[in-house]
Design an enzyme around this catalytic site. Structure first.
Site, short mmCIF file in Angstrom:
data_model
loop_
_atom_site.label_atom_id
_atom_site.label_comp_id
_atom_site.label_asym_id
_atom_site.label_seq_id
_atom_site.Cartn_x
_atom_site.Cartn_y
_atom_site.Cartn_z
CG ASP A 52 -3.27 -4.94 28.27
OD1 ASP A 52 -2.87 -4.68 27.12
OD2 ASP A 52 -3.73 -6.05 28.61
CE1 TYR A 110 3.54 -9.22 32.36
CE2 TYR A 110 4.34 -11.27 31.39
CZ TYR A 110 3.97 -9.93 31.26
OH TYR A 110 4.05 -9.33 30.04
#
Length: 244
Positions: A52, A110
């Site tokens: 994003d 992540y």
């Protein structure tokens, strides 16, 4: 025809995410335009996923097809001469034409970074979430352990997530204090939209004493997004590595 695999590092601050969009500059767009300039042909990248706006990557994977007879090293060197300072090709290699960076991915890692200090830091503001209050590491670590395993993560996704299934398997979720930073590492089979950021927001609520770590299994079982923590801001998130 050749299939060239790129490992890409970028600072997502100035971009509207990875994926092409009609109303904003994206990382995919910038790399494709640089490839077209270098190769003299239209190029479409196929990636391991998307990030994003404001999210960073150390190991985004993407491939493109070309008939150009260039040494593999020339693809990375050439691109790095054309790309802006906030995007870099870490590695380029030739892979089988059948290689699909999304479908063939086994897992992803992540990292979410929190700058936990009373003082703000201009040098960390673009790659971490600044929180002033003390966070209880022991409680956050206990909370993180509840995410490990296969669960329904419906309560830990964006409201506009359209994934066919919300079941995901987490292999490793940890919280560590490194200097003034709190590092949340999440390694799993796959992720829903905003999933790591909601996990981070929930663990922060645990660290602040607003949520008991023992409540997390109930959140997973209940599937109610409104019961979980806030979605942590994007700048603290980084895609570290995609595994194949």
């Amino acid at each position: 025809m050749r299939n060239i695999k790129l490992i890409i590092e970028y600072d997502g601050t100035a971009y509207c995410g990875w994926q092409l969009q009609p109303n904003g500059i994206t990382i995919q767009q910038v790399i494709e335009e640089s490839l077209e300039k270098m190769l003299g042909q239209s190029v479409r990248l196929q990636s391991s996923g998307r990030t994003d706006a404001g999210v960073h990557a150390l190991g985004m994977v993407a491939v493109f097809k070309t008939q150009k007879d260039l040494p593999v090293r020339a693809f990375s060197d050439g691109l790095n001469c054309l790309l802006p300072p906030d995007i870099a090709i870490r590695d380029a290699s030739e892979v089988p034409l059948s290689f699909n960076p999304r479908a063939d991915a086994i897992s992803k890692h992540y990292r979410y970074t929190i700058y936990n200090s009373k003082r703000r830091s201009p040098l960390t503001r673009l790659n971490s979430w600044h929180l002033r209050g003390i966070l209880n590491m022991e409680l956050m670590q206990l909370g993180a352990s509840h995410f490990v395993g296969e669960h329904d993560f419906a309560a830990f996704r964006a409201s506009n997530c359209v994934a066919k299934t919300t079941i995901r398997r987490m292999f490793h979720v940890s919280v560590a204090k490194v200097g003034d930073s709190v590092i949340i590492d999440v390694h799993g089979s796959g992720f829903l939209k905003n999933m790591v950021r909601v996990i981070a927001g929930t663990l922060v609520a645990v660290g602040q004493g607003k949520l008991d770590p023992s409540a997390i299994p109930g959140l997973l079982a209940g599937g109610d997004r409104s019961a979980s923590g806030i979605t942590a801001p994007p700048q603290g998130l980084c895609l570290m590595e995609v595994f194949y």
